[in-house]
Design a protein around this motif. Structure first.
Motif, short mmCIF file in Angstrom:
data_model
loop_
_atom_site.label_atom_id
_atom_site.label_comp_id
_atom_site.label_asym_id
_atom_site.label_seq_id
_atom_site.Cartn_x
_atom_site.Cartn_y
_atom_site.Cartn_z
N VAL A 126 0.84 -1.20 0.00
CA VAL A 126 0.00 0.00 0.00
C VAL A 126 0.87 1.25 0.00
O VAL A 126 0.66 2.17 -0.79
N ASN A 127 1.84 1.31 0.89
CA ASN A 127 2.78 2.43 0.93
C ASN A 127 4.05 1.99 1.67
O ASN A 127 4.04 1.02 2.41
N VAL A 128 5.12 2.73 1.38
CA VAL A 128 6.44 2.47 1.96
C VAL A 128 6.91 3.77 2.61
O VAL A 128 6.64 4.86 2.10
N ASP A 129 7.63 3.64 3.72
CA ASP A 129 8.13 4.83 4.41
C ASP A 129 9.51 4.52 5.00
O ASP A 129 9.87 3.35 5.15
N THR A 167 12.81 7.58 17.57
CA THR A 167 11.93 8.74 17.43
C THR A 167 10.50 8.34 17.74
O THR A 167 10.16 7.15 17.75
N LEU A 168 9.68 9.33 17.97
CA LEU A 168 8.26 9.11 18.21
C LEU A 168 7.43 9.51 17.00
O LEU A 168 6.20 9.57 17.08
N ASP A 169 8.09 9.73 15.86
CA ASP A 169 7.37 10.07 14.63
C ASP A 169 6.45 8.91 14.26
O ASP A 169 6.86 7.75 14.29
N SER A 170 5.24 9.23 13.89
CA SER A 170 4.26 8.20 13.53
C SER A 170 4.32 7.92 12.02
O SER A 170 4.36 8.84 11.21
N HIS A 171 4.36 6.63 11.68
CA HIS A 171 4.38 6.18 10.28
C HIS A 171 3.16 5.28 10.11
O HIS A 171 3.09 4.23 10.75
N CYS A 172 2.22 5.70 9.25
CA CYS A 172 0.93 5.01 9.16
C CYS A 172 0.63 4.51 7.75
O CYS A 172 1.09 5.10 6.76
N SER A 173 -0.18 3.48 7.70
CA SER A 173 -0.65 2.97 6.40
C SER A 173 -1.66 3.97 5.82
O SER A 173 -2.41 4.60 6.56
N HIS A 174 -1.66 4.08 4.49
CA HIS A 174 -2.58 5.00 3.83
C HIS A 174 -4.00 4.45 3.79
O HIS A 174 -4.94 5.20 3.54
N LYS A 175 -4.14 3.14 3.97
CA LYS A 175 -5.46 2.51 4.07
C LYS A 175 -5.32 1.26 4.92
O LYS A 175 -4.20 0.89 5.30
N PRO A 176 -6.41 0.59 5.26
CA PRO A 176 -6.31 -0.59 6.13
C PRO A 176 -5.41 -1.68 5.52
O PRO A 176 -5.49 -1.97 4.33
#
Length: 146
Positions: free
Chosen positions: A97-100, A106-115
């Motif tokens: 779905v996405n790559v980061d 760090t406390l930076d949040s990395h989230c999926s673009h959809k479920p």
């Protein structure tokens, strides 16, 4: 006073245990095109919570596959993770779905673009170096039709 000492000892023991990296999780072979990945599988809530924390190194062909009970938006951070990592959010059928890219500690949040039902962490830059991008499919036992 003795109860406090016992409690303090138990907390110290837990804290030292919590500092140990997970090294003996089950493994699964995944493929990203011609690239083979030897992934440890973090399937329980405790295994997912610990993930790759406290690791000082990881071989280039290895990673960690986080398996969730059902598809949902997943978000990760790197609070106690020492390694810089790349993360792929993966749908139930293996489609990325996405790559980061994630910076250690760090406390930076990395989230999926959809479920998504799966998340794959690899060493920083792995997906870019291999030309693996959103829209491509990973293959392997977890992604086969049920």
């Amino acid at each position: 006073m003795k109860k406090i000492s016992v409690l303090a000892a138990a907390l110290l023991a837990f804290a030292s245990f919590a500092q140990e990296p997970q090294m003996n999780l089950p493994r699964v072979k995944l493929r990203a095109g011609m690239h083979v990945i030897d992934a440890q599988v973090a399937a329980s809530p405790e295994q997912r919570m610990t993930g790759l924390m406290h690791r000082k190194e990881m071989p280039q062909h290895e990673g960690m596959l986080f398996v969730f009970e059902y598809a949902a938006q997943q978000c990760f951070w790197m609070k106690d993770t020492l390694l810089p990592l790349s993360i792929a959010f993966v749908a139930e059928d293996g489609t990325i779905v996405n790559v980061d890219e994630m910076k250690p500690q760090t406390l930076d949040s990395h989230c999926s673009h959809k479920p998504v039902r799966y998340v794959l962490e690899m060493n920083k830059g792995w997906f870019a170096k291999k030309g693996v991008k959103a829209g491509q499919k990973l293959t392997g036992a977890p992604f086969q039709a049920k």
